[in-house]
Design an enzyme around this catalytic site. Sequence first.
Site, PDB file in Angstrom:
ATOM      1  N   ARG A 156     -18.115  -0.034  -6.069  1.00 31.17           N
ATOM      2  CA  ARG A 156     -16.900  -0.811  -5.783  1.00 31.17           C
ATOM      3  C   ARG A 156     -17.070  -1.644  -4.512  1.00 31.17           C
ATOM      4  O   ARG A 156     -17.668  -1.200  -3.540  1.00 31.17           O
ATOM      5  CB  ARG A 156     -15.719   0.145  -5.630  1.00 31.17           C
ATOM      6  CG  ARG A 156     -14.413  -0.518  -5.317  1.00 31.17           C
ATOM      7  CD  ARG A 156     -13.256   0.475  -5.418  1.00 31.17           C
ATOM      8  NE  ARG A 156     -12.029  -0.183  -5.050  1.00 31.17           N
ATOM      9  CZ  ARG A 156     -11.545  -0.234  -3.825  1.00 31.17           C
ATOM     10  NH1 ARG A 156     -12.184   0.377  -2.830  1.00 31.17           N
ATOM     11  NH2 ARG A 156     -10.431  -0.880  -3.565  1.00 31.17           N
ATOM     12  N   HIS A 190      -6.084   5.412   7.223  1.00 26.65           N
ATOM     13  CA  HIS A 190      -5.877   4.618   8.426  1.00 26.65           C
ATOM     14  C   HIS A 190      -4.764   3.594   8.171  1.00 26.65           C
ATOM     15  O   HIS A 190      -4.393   3.348   7.024  1.00 26.65           O
ATOM     16  CB  HIS A 190      -7.165   3.859   8.806  1.00 26.65           C
ATOM     17  CG  HIS A 190      -7.560   2.817   7.800  1.00 26.65           C
ATOM     18  ND1 HIS A 190      -8.217   3.122   6.628  1.00 26.65           N
ATOM     19  CD2 HIS A 190      -7.365   1.473   7.753  1.00 26.65           C
ATOM     20  CE1 HIS A 190      -8.420   2.026   5.923  1.00 26.65           C
ATOM     21  NE2 HIS A 190      -7.901   0.994   6.589  1.00 26.65           N
ATOM     22  N   HIS A 250      -3.408   4.019   4.404  1.00 33.48           N
ATOM     23  CA  HIS A 250      -4.138   3.852   3.154  1.00 33.48           C
ATOM     24  C   HIS A 250      -5.574   4.322   3.327  1.00 33.48           C
ATOM     25  O   HIS A 250      -6.038   4.544   4.449  1.00 33.48           O
ATOM     26  CB  HIS A 250      -4.072   2.389   2.671  1.00 33.48           C
ATOM     27  CG  HIS A 250      -4.553   1.387   3.664  1.00 33.48           C
ATOM     28  ND1 HIS A 250      -3.807   0.996   4.769  1.00 33.48           N
ATOM     29  CD2 HIS A 250      -5.711   0.689   3.754  1.00 33.48           C
ATOM     30  CE1 HIS A 250      -4.468   0.112   5.471  1.00 33.48           C
ATOM     31  NE2 HIS A 250      -5.652  -0.092   4.888  1.00 33.48           N
ATOM     32  N   ASP A 279      -4.046  -0.579   9.207  1.00 33.53           N
ATOM     33  CA  ASP A 279      -4.764  -1.732   9.756  1.00 33.53           C
ATOM     34  C   ASP A 279      -4.005  -2.176  11.003  1.00 33.53           C
ATOM     35  O   ASP A 279      -2.803  -1.939  11.127  1.00 33.53           O
ATOM     36  CB  ASP A 279      -4.837  -2.861   8.722  1.00 33.53           C
ATOM     37  CG  ASP A 279      -5.698  -2.469   7.513  1.00 33.53           C
ATOM     38  OD1 ASP A 279      -6.502  -1.529   7.640  1.00 33.53           O
ATOM     39  OD2 ASP A 279      -5.549  -3.105   6.456  1.00 33.53           O
TER      40      ASP A 279
END
Length: 367
Positions: free
Chosen positions: A290, A223, A280, A225
Amino acid sequence: MPSLSMETLHDHHPVPHRLDKIEAESVAQVPDSHAWPAHAVHDYPSLDAPSESESVPIIDLSSASGDVVAEIGKACESWGAFQVVGHDAPAELLDSLESEARRLFSLPAHRKLRAAKPPGSITGYGLPPISSFFSKVMWSEGFTISGSPVDDARKLWPQDYARFCEVIEKYNKEMQKLAERLMRLKLLSLGLAGGFRNTTAVLQLNSYPVCPEPDRAMGLAAHTDSGLLTILHQSGAARGLQLLHSDRWVAVPPVRGALVVIVGDLGHVLSNGRFKSVVHRAVVNRIHHRISAAYLCGPSPGVRVSPVGNPADRAYRAVTWREYLGLRAEFFDKAIESIKINTDTEEKNGNGTGCCCAKQQNIAVCM
Ligand SMILES: C=C1C[C@]23C[C@@]1(O)CC[C@H]2[C@@]12CCC[C@@](C)(C(=O)O1)[C@H]2[C@@H]3C(=O)O
Ligand SMILES: O=C(O)CCC(=O)C(=O)O
Ligand SMILES: [Fe+2]
């Protein structure tokens, strides 16, 4: 932090089953609902050790040399991202944010669900907001904060919500300072003095539990941002963030104390397409749980972002963040196309486009 009101903007697709941290840790295989086709996970070839020329730049904001502005401009143009060190955000604050996020995601599912994001709202616990565009479920959980975290934190820890709120509020303040500083530097690299004030932001806490078959799962699908820029804090040991660069996925390894800065769609619009709003994603792994925290910064409510430079050369029409989020909710990755100016229309000549850069003088003052 001013909040962003979005009550009516999101589409309500049926939400598939979410997998919380505890549940994810107990499964031996990725269930079919969470198994992404191999081409989605491996659609671009190389994840091998990136060469020097393929590492996202690391920029030291405390550097005395005058090159910082040029370095930032170059990184935004060629990568749409960079890592920043020498910023003023205290390391202890970054650690506290991570530990509060871990505390939150380690709660049992029924506790987290007390703060589940209600339909149509931005804030609360749930799947990544882009989930509705995909048929497979992502291997992650998220918690979205816009404005004060108090109401949601109270639902999670009725007696003991103050610690969480204190850390979030401190973190947001620090990030707002840094985001506004970075925006000034980015504008300088475009030849403009000035900046954005009273920016709005959304803080997205992401949790990627360990995964028994990382090659079949997706932490957060590819996607861009939507805001002006995102400041991403990724937790210590685990790699996960990847950027699409020259048609290859390039890993962004965590660097102690560094924050990742990502150009968003409105950053691309503001630069009239010079800065890349980089695609990303986050992949998962077998060993580490994580955590990441994305501070998505946009202009203050009502401020329309319009491309810098000569109005006749504008490639995009002016939009507010709210309006753009509405387009994203409808068109997802095609939203940017939907504001492109293709012909020499009146729009291009700037009629009525409440630009954030006062009259395109050499000042980008954004109210
Ligand atoms: C204001 C927003 C931006 C965001 C969608 C949202 O309504 C709330 C969370 C944001 C986030 C964080 C993770 C990645 C992203 C694409 C998503 O699914 O939710 C972004 C959205 C965005 O930048 O448009
Ligand atoms: O977890 C990551 O590294 C990426 C998170 C991200 O892209 C986001 O929250 O927008
Ligand atoms: Fe992102």
